[in-house]
Design an enzyme around this catalytic site. Structure first.
Site, PDB file in Angstrom:
ATOM      1  N   SER A 161       2.980  -2.072  10.445  1.00  0.00           N
ATOM      2  CA  SER A 161       4.490  -1.712  10.882  1.00  0.00           C
ATOM      3  C   SER A 161       4.954  -3.163  10.781  1.00  0.00           C
ATOM      4  O   SER A 161       5.977  -3.518  11.351  1.00  0.00           O
ATOM      5  CB  SER A 161       4.460  -1.457  12.373  1.00  0.00           C
ATOM      6  OG  SER A 161       4.252  -0.225  12.688  1.00  0.00           O
ATOM      7  N   GLU A 195      -5.996  -4.632  10.759  1.00  0.00           N
ATOM      8  CA  GLU A 195      -4.935  -3.794  10.816  1.00  0.00           C
ATOM      9  C   GLU A 195      -5.253  -2.960  12.013  1.00  0.00           C
ATOM     10  O   GLU A 195      -6.170  -2.028  12.006  1.00  0.00           O
ATOM     11  CB  GLU A 195      -5.034  -2.739   9.611  1.00  0.00           C
ATOM     12  CG  GLU A 195      -4.460  -3.344   8.198  1.00  0.00           C
ATOM     13  CD  GLU A 195      -3.820  -2.484   7.563  1.00  0.00           C
ATOM     14  OE1 GLU A 195      -2.874  -2.743   6.877  1.00  0.00           O
ATOM     15  OE2 GLU A 195      -4.291  -1.433   7.271  1.00  0.00           O
ATOM     16  N   ASN A 239       0.857  -1.142   0.111  1.00  0.00           N
ATOM     17  CA  ASN A 239      -0.051   0.049   0.165  1.00  0.00           C
ATOM     18  C   ASN A 239       1.025   1.335  -0.010  1.00  0.00           C
ATOM     19  O   ASN A 239       1.346   1.599   1.161  1.00  0.00           O
ATOM     20  CB  ASN A 239      -0.693   0.042   1.176  1.00  0.00           C
ATOM     21  CG  ASN A 239      -1.716   1.253   1.447  1.00  0.00           C
ATOM     22  OD1 ASN A 239      -1.670   2.176   0.489  1.00  0.00           O
ATOM     23  ND2 ASN A 239      -2.489   1.335   2.460  1.00  0.00           N
ATOM     24  N   TRP A 240       1.054   1.882  -1.364  1.00  0.00           N
ATOM     25  CA  TRP A 240       1.859   2.958  -1.253  1.00  0.00           C
ATOM     26  C   TRP A 240       1.377   4.303  -0.705  1.00  0.00           C
ATOM     27  O   TRP A 240       2.171   5.312  -0.594  1.00  0.00           O
ATOM     28  CB  TRP A 240       2.343   3.086  -2.788  1.00  0.00           C
ATOM     29  CG  TRP A 240       3.362   2.321  -3.327  1.00  0.00           C
ATOM     30  CD1 TRP A 240       3.978   1.150  -2.469  1.00  0.00           C
ATOM     31  CD2 TRP A 240       3.924   2.041  -4.507  1.00  0.00           C
ATOM     32  NE1 TRP A 240       4.798   0.417  -3.331  1.00  0.00           N
ATOM     33  CE2 TRP A 240       4.960   1.097  -4.655  1.00  0.00           C
ATOM     34  CE3 TRP A 240       3.625   2.641  -5.669  1.00  0.00           C
ATOM     35  CZ2 TRP A 240       5.356   0.584  -5.713  1.00  0.00           C
ATOM     36  CZ3 TRP A 240       4.555   2.334  -6.953  1.00  0.00           C
ATOM     37  CH2 TRP A 240       5.339   1.338  -6.952  1.00  0.00           C
ATOM     38  N   LYS A 241      -0.157   4.304  -0.417  1.00  0.00           N
ATOM     39  CA  LYS A 241      -0.575   5.605  -0.061  1.00  0.00           C
ATOM     40  C   LYS A 241      -0.220   6.591  -0.630  1.00  0.00           C
ATOM     41  O   LYS A 241      -0.326   6.507  -1.980  1.00  0.00           O
ATOM     42  CB  LYS A 241      -0.150   5.704   1.517  1.00  0.00           C
ATOM     43  CG  LYS A 241      -0.295   4.578   2.398  1.00  0.00           C
ATOM     44  CD  LYS A 241      -0.330   4.889   3.920  1.00  0.00           C
ATOM     45  CE  LYS A 241      -0.472   3.289   4.754  1.00  0.00           C
ATOM     46  NZ  LYS A 241      -0.628   3.447   6.080  1.00  0.00           N
ATOM     47  N   GLY A 284       2.816  -1.014   4.406  1.00  0.00           N
ATOM     48  CA  GLY A 284       2.724   0.431   3.801  1.00  0.00           C
ATOM     49  C   GLY A 284       4.169   0.864   3.915  1.00  0.00           C
ATOM     50  O   GLY A 284       4.742   0.661   2.557  1.00  0.00           O
ATOM     51  N   GLY A 285       4.482   1.384   4.893  1.00  0.00           N
ATOM     52  CA  GLY A 285       5.920   2.004   4.937  1.00  0.00           C
ATOM     53  C   GLY A 285       7.078   1.460   3.937  1.00  0.00           C
ATOM     54  O   GLY A 285       7.786   1.897   3.333  1.00  0.00           O
ATOM     55  N   GLU A 321      -7.138   5.015   7.592  1.00  0.00           N
ATOM     56  CA  GLU A 321      -7.009   6.491   7.069  1.00  0.00           C
ATOM     57  C   GLU A 321      -8.194   6.898   6.345  1.00  0.00           C
ATOM     58  O   GLU A 321      -8.550   8.204   6.454  1.00  0.00           O
ATOM     59  CB  GLU A 321      -5.517   6.528   6.229  1.00  0.00           C
ATOM     60  CG  GLU A 321      -4.353   6.348   7.463  1.00  0.00           C
ATOM     61  CD  GLU A 321      -3.081   5.748   6.574  1.00  0.00           C
ATOM     62  OE1 GLU A 321      -3.001   5.664   5.372  1.00  0.00           O
ATOM     63  OE2 GLU A 321      -2.308   5.124   7.315  1.00  0.00           O
ATOM     64  N   HIS A 366      -9.746   1.221   4.768  1.00  0.00           N
ATOM     65  CA  HIS A 366      -8.671   1.495   5.284  1.00  0.00           C
ATOM     66  C   HIS A 366      -8.560   2.563   6.512  1.00  0.00           C
ATOM     67  O   HIS A 366      -9.511   3.394   6.363  1.00  0.00           O
ATOM     68  CB  HIS A 366      -7.493   2.090   4.504  1.00  0.00           C
ATOM     69  CG  HIS A 366      -5.992   1.932   5.032  1.00  0.00           C
ATOM     70  ND1 HIS A 366      -5.788   3.021   5.960  1.00  0.00           N
ATOM     71  CD2 HIS A 366      -5.201   1.233   4.989  1.00  0.00           C
ATOM     72  CE1 HIS A 366      -4.471   2.698   6.385  1.00  0.00           C
ATOM     73  NE2 HIS A 366      -3.902   1.683   5.690  1.00  0.00           N
ATOM     74  N   GLY A 385       1.732   2.444  10.767  1.00  0.00           N
ATOM     75  CA  GLY A 385       2.803   3.610  10.664  1.00  0.00           C
ATOM     76  C   GLY A 385       3.163   3.945  12.045  1.00  0.00           C
ATOM     77  O   GLY A 385       4.006   5.112  11.977  1.00  0.00           O
TER      78      GLY A 385
HETATM   79  P1  PGA Z   1       2.458   0.530   7.869  1.00  0.00           P
HETATM   80  O1  PGA Z   1       0.836   0.794   7.097  1.00  0.00           O
HETATM   81  O2  PGA Z   1       3.064  -0.854   7.327  1.00  0.00           O
HETATM   82  O3  PGA Z   1       3.143   1.616   7.212  1.00  0.00           O
HETATM   83  O4  PGA Z   1       2.287   0.540   9.187  1.00  0.00           O
HETATM   84  C1  PGA Z   1       0.194  -0.280   6.798  1.00  0.00           C
HETATM   85  C2  PGA Z   1      -1.315   0.216   6.452  1.00  0.00           C
HETATM   86  O5  PGA Z   1      -1.326   1.142   6.465  1.00  0.00           O
HETATM   87  O6  PGA Z   1      -1.744  -0.526   5.375  1.00  0.00           O
END
Ligand code: PGA
Length: 248
Positions: free
Chosen positions: A209, A163, A8-10, A230-231, A93, A91, A169
């Site tokens: 994470s 999640e 997930n590149w956001k 994500g990150g 976010e 998600h 994050g």
């Molecule tokens: P993260 O994000 O790996 O940066 O914690 C995961 C996600 O939001 O899907």
């Protein structure tokens, strides 16, 4: 069940950065299925470049209507033009920054299924909910309301991502045992909502994470059927190490 590893590149990466990433990605393992979910602006680049790589394309969101006066939104048909096979929905976010609720997410899930795009439905508790021991209650409610009216024949196509919001994050991942406990519970809820066959076919991913060091610990758990990253999916070397940790 082949594990599914989703990037997930956001809101990250320009075309140049995307091309650099792709030039570094060489998949060795056929034992995992890999999906990249870029921002919408990179869907065209990915759909051209990924033809020869064994990586599927996902979107990070979509609207549930076919077309119309919905400024800033994108439809399932528009995603399908770029070979989008998966879409992340619900998600945290989207829920917490953009105010999406379970009712809207449910409409999106139904629309994705109708348009042959596999929804990756995210569920998870906030820190204060975990501390109040409400994790299971919150997740059960999210599952029930976001999967409302999804027929059991269609459930094999749905992916669930657990999640925990406090782990996204933050660098503070859940332990594999914490993930396992919630994954077991999710499976139990799904078996209650659907029959055994439907309930057992659904992949349940862990996200929050995930990094090169902790990925294997999650994938070693039988109840963890993949990862949402994500990150650490932004860096090709880290993402490859996460993918390859399946065989390590
Ligand atoms: P993260 O994000 O790996 O940066 O914690 C995961 C996600 O939001 O899907």
């Amino acid at each position: 069940m082949k594990p599914l590893i989703v990037a997930n590149w956001k809101m990250n990466k320009t075309t140049k950065e995307c091309l650099e990433f792709l030039s570094e990605i060489k998949l060795k393992s056929r034992k995992v299925e890999v999906v990249i979910c870029p921002p919408f602006t990179l869907l065209q680049t990915l759909s051209k470049k990924l033809k020869t790589k064994k990586i599927a394309i996902g979107a990070q969101n979509m609207y549930y209507k076919k077309e119309g006066a919905f400024t800033g939104e994108i439809s399932p048909a528009m995603l399908a033009e770029f070979n989008v096979k998966y879409v992340i929905l619900g998600h945290s976010e989207r829920r917490n920054v953009f105010g999406e609720n379970n009712e809207l997410i449910n409409k999106k899930v139904l629309s994705a299924i109708e348009n042959n795009i596999v929804p990756i439905l995210c569920v998870g508790e906030k820190k204060e909910e975990r501390e109040a021991k409400d994790t299971k209650k919150v997740i059960e409610y999210q599952l029930q309301s976001c999967l409302k009216s999804v027929e059991k024949e269609k459930m094999a196509k749905v992916v669930i991502a657990y999640e925990p919001v406090w782990a996204i994050g933050t660098g503070e991942n859940a332990t594999p045992e914490q993930a396992e406990e919630v994954h077991d519970f999710i499976r139990h809820v799904l078996l209650g909502l659907y029959d055994e066959k439907a309930g057992e076919q659904i992949r349940i991913l862990y996200g929050g994470s995930v990094n090169e060091e902790n990925a294997k610990g999650f994938l070693d758990k039988k109840t963890v059927n993949g990862l949402l990253v994500g990150g650490k999916s932004l860096d090709a070397k880290s993402f490859l190490a996460i993918i390859n940790s399946q065989n390590a």
